[in-house]
Scaffold this motif. Structure first.
Motif, PDB file in Angstrom:
ATOM      1  N   LEU A 152      15.646 -48.672 -76.804  1.00 48.28           N
ATOM      2  CA  LEU A 152      14.233 -49.053 -76.927  1.00 48.28           C
ATOM      3  C   LEU A 152      13.364 -48.275 -75.940  1.00 48.28           C
ATOM      4  O   LEU A 152      12.245 -47.876 -76.277  1.00 48.28           O
ATOM      5  CB  LEU A 152      14.060 -50.559 -76.705  1.00 48.28           C
ATOM      6  N   ARG A 156      10.265 -45.649 -77.185  1.00 48.54           N
ATOM      7  CA  ARG A 156       8.884 -45.816 -76.704  1.00 48.54           C
ATOM      8  C   ARG A 156       8.314 -44.515 -76.162  1.00 48.54           C
ATOM      9  O   ARG A 156       7.096 -44.338 -76.089  1.00 48.54           O
ATOM     10  CB  ARG A 156       8.827 -46.908 -75.624  1.00 48.54           C
ATOM     11  N   THR A 160       3.597 -40.813 -81.016  1.00 45.18           N
ATOM     12  CA  THR A 160       3.184 -41.656 -82.143  1.00 45.18           C
ATOM     13  C   THR A 160       1.960 -41.068 -82.846  1.00 45.18           C
ATOM     14  O   THR A 160       1.095 -41.792 -83.324  1.00 45.18           O
ATOM     15  CB  THR A 160       2.893 -43.095 -81.669  1.00 45.18           C
ATOM     16  N   ARG A 185      10.156 -45.997 -84.872  1.00 43.04           N
ATOM     17  CA  ARG A 185       8.951 -46.295 -84.091  1.00 43.04           C
ATOM     18  C   ARG A 185       8.402 -47.687 -84.397  1.00 43.04           C
ATOM     19  O   ARG A 185       7.516 -48.173 -83.682  1.00 43.04           O
ATOM     20  CB  ARG A 185       7.889 -45.219 -84.342  1.00 43.04           C
ATOM     21  N   ASN A 188       8.570 -49.833 -81.379  1.00 38.93           N
ATOM     22  CA  ASN A 188       7.684 -49.589 -80.238  1.00 38.93           C
ATOM     23  C   ASN A 188       6.583 -50.653 -80.261  1.00 38.93           C
ATOM     24  O   ASN A 188       5.526 -50.470 -80.856  1.00 38.93           O
ATOM     25  CB  ASN A 188       7.095 -48.178 -80.325  1.00 38.93           C
ATOM     26  N   GLU A 189       6.846 -51.761 -79.594  1.00 39.63           N
ATOM     27  CA  GLU A 189       5.933 -52.902 -79.638  1.00 39.63           C
ATOM     28  C   GLU A 189       4.560 -52.576 -79.068  1.00 39.63           C
ATOM     29  O   GLU A 189       3.535 -53.041 -79.587  1.00 39.63           O
ATOM     30  CB  GLU A 189       6.551 -54.083 -78.875  1.00 39.63           C
ATOM     31  N   ALA A 190       4.514 -51.767 -78.020  1.00 34.42           N
ATOM     32  CA  ALA A 190       3.222 -51.408 -77.428  1.00 34.42           C
ATOM     33  C   ALA A 190       2.353 -50.656 -78.431  1.00 34.42           C
ATOM     34  O   ALA A 190       1.137 -50.881 -78.522  1.00 34.42           O
ATOM     35  CB  ALA A 190       3.438 -50.561 -76.170  1.00 34.42           C
TER      36      ALA A 190
END
Length: 270
Positions: A152, A156, A160, A185, A188-190
């Motif tokens: 993870l 990140r 993106t 992707r 990628n929580e952010a």
């Protein structure tokens, strides 16, 4: 030249000539196999599929096949390590129907993701990658939590950058870098939170195949129909299909949905 299975067999035998390889051809199933003599690990090629590609693309299809076979055999014969390769570990998204064991019976490491998807783990080897199995993790004395955390962290760090398109007053964003981790992707929580914060309507997300991530800022009912058509088209064309369903992203959760024409999406229940 009209390609036949026998002609293709001879081409493969010539191009893949190596004293360490063993080749065989199953005429009944129309399959060609090449493997390492010592380990018996190898690849089975379905001839009609290759011939169809050859008819479309000519010699380029053969060149691509030889490259894939050579790379795969190389990886099979190498000893791999995770220690010292931490920056090369990434998560990959697969459907829940994807095998959880290798053909040789090794259990692959995975984590459940949604009702439609699972997260597997890949050791990036440059031109290709190897899915990480339980045996490799045990050999390195790693925990599954450590593997997941490292994967993870690395996803990140991936760019993106997306291409945007506006269709019937709905905004669609596409990530398709062809680095093997486009669908990854979605983890990628952010990034998802940033897209959610900037969306005017509901944020919907699709991972139809490994090499694309679609995000949609749905601002009217037609947007769901457009997303459904896009997702199905990508799903049908993908080299490694994942799911034809889309997800609503809400409260840091992904909810699989059925998108029905001219209707608001209905939650998918299993």
């Amino acid at each position: 030249m009209t390609m036949t299975s026998i002609k293709l067999k001879k081409i493969l035998e010539t191009r893949l000539s190596n004293p360490n390889y063993r080749t065989s051809y199953n005429r009944e199933k129309d399959r060609f196999r090449i493997e390492w003599k010592q380990s018996k690990q190898g690849i089975t090629i379905t001839m009609p599929n290759v011939i169809a590609k050859y008819n479309e693309r000519g010699e380029a299809a053969i060149e691509e096949l030889i490259e894939h076979i050579t790379e795969a055999l190389r990886i099979m014969n190498e000893t791999h390590h995770l220690i010292g390769m931490e920056k090369n570990i990434y998560p990959v998204i697969r459907s829940t129907s994807f095998p959880i064991e290798t053909k040789s019976g090794k259990k692959l490491m995975y984590t459940d993701h949604t009702a439609e998807t699972r997260v597997f783990y890949a050791l990036d080897l440059g031109k290709s990658y190897r899915l990480i199995d339980e045996a490799l993790l045990e050999k390195e004395e790693w925990s599954k939590d450590r593997l997941h955390e490292i994967a993870l962290f690395n996803v990140r760090a991936l760019p993106t950058k997306y291409k945007a398109d506006r269709v019937v007053e709905n905004d669609f964003y596409f990530i398709a870098t062809q680095d093997g981790y486009d669908a990854s992707r979605i983890l990628n929580e952010a990034f998802l939170e940033e897209m959610k914060a900037n969306s005017k309507g509901e944020l919907a997300i699709s991972v139809p195949h490994q090499d694309v991530l679609i995000l949609a800022d749905i601002q009217n009912q037609t947007g769901y129909d457009v997303l459904a058509q896009m997702t199905m088209k990508f799903f049908a064309e993908g080299r490694i299909p994942v799911t034809s369903l889309s997800f609503i992203y809400e409260n840091k959760k992904l909810e699989p949905i059925f998108i029905l024409a001219k209707n608001r999406p209905q939650k998918h229940k299993k």
